[in-house]
Design a protein around this motif. Structure first.
Motif, PDB file in Angstrom:
ATOM      1  N   HIS A  83       0.828  -1.043   0.075  1.00 60.40           N
ATOM      2  CA  HIS A  83      -0.138   0.075  -0.079  1.00 60.40           C
ATOM      3  C   HIS A  83       0.994   1.242   0.054  1.00 60.40           C
ATOM      4  CE1 HIS A  83      -2.167  -3.296   1.984  1.00 60.40           C
ATOM      5  NE2 HIS A  83      -3.465  -2.644   1.540  1.00 60.40           N
ATOM      6  N   ILE A  84       0.262   2.186  -0.418  1.00 61.17           N
ATOM      7  CA  ILE A  84       0.802   3.698  -0.288  1.00 61.17           C
ATOM      8  C   ILE A  84       0.125   4.368   0.672  1.00 61.17           C
ATOM      9  CG2 ILE A  84       1.840   5.831  -1.419  1.00 61.17           C
ATOM     10  CD1 ILE A  84       1.369   4.366  -4.118  1.00 61.17           C
ATOM     11  N   SER A 119      -2.794  10.271   6.743  1.00 59.22           N
ATOM     12  CA  SER A 119      -4.013  10.317   7.379  1.00 59.22           C
ATOM     13  C   SER A 119      -4.495   8.821   8.065  1.00 59.22           C
ATOM     14  CB  SER A 119      -5.147  10.825   6.439  1.00 59.22           C
ATOM     15  OG  SER A 119      -6.537  10.741   7.395  1.00 59.22           O
ATOM     16  N   ARG A 120      -4.134   8.732   9.169  1.00 60.66           N
ATOM     17  CA  ARG A 120      -4.412   7.168   9.544  1.00 60.66           C
ATOM     18  C   ARG A 120      -5.885   7.146   9.437  1.00 60.66           C
ATOM     19  NH1 ARG A 120      -1.975   3.952  13.369  1.00 60.66           N
ATOM     20  NH2 ARG A 120      -0.227   5.681  13.573  1.00 60.66           N
ATOM     21  N   ALA A 121      -6.935   8.039   9.620  1.00 54.34           N
ATOM     22  CA  ALA A 121      -8.291   7.416   9.375  1.00 54.34           C
ATOM     23  C   ALA A 121      -8.602   7.157   7.854  1.00 54.34           C
ATOM     24  CB  ALA A 121      -9.159   8.704   9.643  1.00 54.34           C
ATOM     25  N   ASP A 159      -7.783   0.034   4.456  1.00 59.38           N
ATOM     26  CA  ASP A 159      -7.062  -1.181   4.975  1.00 59.38           C
ATOM     27  C   ASP A 159      -5.522  -0.955   4.725  1.00 59.38           C
ATOM     28  OD1 ASP A 159      -6.890  -3.590   5.943  1.00 59.38           O
ATOM     29  OD2 ASP A 159      -7.138  -4.790   4.144  1.00 59.38           O
ATOM     30  N   GLY A 160      -5.064   0.078   4.989  1.00 57.53           N
ATOM     31  CA  GLY A 160      -3.704   0.428   4.588  1.00 57.53           C
ATOM     32  C   GLY A 160      -3.157   1.255   3.836  1.00 57.53           C
ATOM     33  N   GLY A 161      -3.992   1.713   2.876  1.00 56.84           N
ATOM     34  CA  GLY A 161      -3.659   2.905   2.137  1.00 56.84           C
ATOM     35  C   GLY A 161      -4.194   2.495   0.726  1.00 56.84           C
ATOM     36  N   ILE A 162      -3.631   3.174  -0.389  1.00 55.37           N
ATOM     37  CA  ILE A 162      -4.118   2.955  -1.861  1.00 55.37           C
ATOM     38  C   ILE A 162      -3.053   1.578  -2.335  1.00 55.37           C
ATOM     39  CG2 ILE A 162      -3.798   3.744  -4.114  1.00 55.37           C
ATOM     40  CD1 ILE A 162      -5.722   5.226  -2.412  1.00 55.37           C
TER      41      ILE A 162
END
Length: 289
Positions: free
Chosen positions: A34-35, A39-41, A47-50
């Motif tokens: 993921h990237i 932003s943690r939210a 589910d982890g980022g892009i």
């Protein structure tokens, strides 16, 4: 993604997990696949980022942060592996003259400063990235017409092959809708070209294990008899089926939120975020733009 021959569901799952960096049943979100967005939210929402290996569409009305998010991802994909990042580079295809090198330098400087704060004091080369190295790792190409974009995409597989193996981990196609909403009267041709673009990007995302983000506009869709009109991503229903994930940015109670509209892994939900001088951040941090 299908391969030649017959595979069991367990074998396909293992291949997908090995690409994302997650283990079966270990509770990992696959950070290596993921990237992050800073932003943690938002990262928790996704589910982890892009996710690498997929095409993500981000749609909104103007001013919600589509371009800001693309710039942030161009920076964040370069976070070194020792800090949990991908140590990759980015390609930014600018379709409506939205790219800002000055703004990108702001985001890159904030990211480098954050990594330097995390580095162990006294270590040599504890933070291997610099502002110049991050900015040099963002490759920009412009397309002001759909024919220019098609030409760039036609050359893209050759360009990717010419880069060091696995170096490009993120491609942003910012403002694609602007090239196809007003330059066409033949909507059948438009649909065929858009489908070709989507299939090309899906193949590249899978083959090179990189993340692709497309930005789209919202348009008004008239409701059925007695129903109110609503905003909906542009370019038609067939286009909307192509991306692996569709996200919509919107205002909710005077806060920017990201809404998962379609995803093969993430349930429909929302996450608040803000845009600060340092980039995409959680609501708790100060001073928004």
């Amino acid at each position: 993604m299908c391969t030649r021959g017959t595979s069991s569901c367990a074998e396909i799952l293992q291949r997908e997990l090995s690409r994302s960096g997650a283990g079966v049943g270990d509770g990992s979100s696959g950070g290596g696949g993921h990237i992050i967005t800073f932003s943690r939210a938002v990262d928790d929402l996704l589910d982890g980022g892009i996710r690498l290996g997929q095409v993500t569409e981000i749609a909104s009305t103007p001013g919600l942060g589509k371009t800001q998010l693309c710039l942030q991802l161009c920076v964040d994909v370069q976070i070194p592996a020792e800090f949990g990042g991908l140590a990759g580079q980015a390609l930014y295809l600018d379709c409506e003259s939205s790219f800002s090198a000055v703004r990108c330098a702001d985001l890159a400087g904030a990211c480098v400063a954050h990594l330097q704060d995390l580095a162990m004091p006294g270590e040599d080369n504890a933070c291997p990235v610099t502002l110049d190295s991050v900015l040099s790792g963002i490759h920009v190409q412009c397309a002001s017409t759909y024919t220019q974009l098609l030409a760039l995409l036609h050359q893209l597989p050759t360009w990717l092959q010419a880069q060091p193996s696995g170096q490009i981990k993120f491609i942003a196609v910012d403002g694609l809708a602007s090239l196809f909403r007003h330059q066409f009267t033949d909507y059948t041709l438009r649909s065929k070209l858009l489908n070709s673009i989507m299939q090309t990007l899906l193949r590249l995302a899978h083959h090179h294990q990189l993340a692709v983000v497309l930005t789209n506009q919202l348009t008004t869709r008239l409701g059925k008899s007695g129903e109110e009109a609503s905003l909906f991503p542009a370019l038609g229903d067939s286009w909307g089926h192509g991306a692996c994930q569709r996200l919509v940015l919107e205002w909710l109670d005077d806060q920017r939120v990201m809404r998962v509209v379609k995803s093969d892994l993430c349930p429909p939900s929302i996450a608040p975020f803000q845009i600060t001088e340092s980039g995409i951040r959680d609501i708790e941090t100060a001073r928004t733009m």
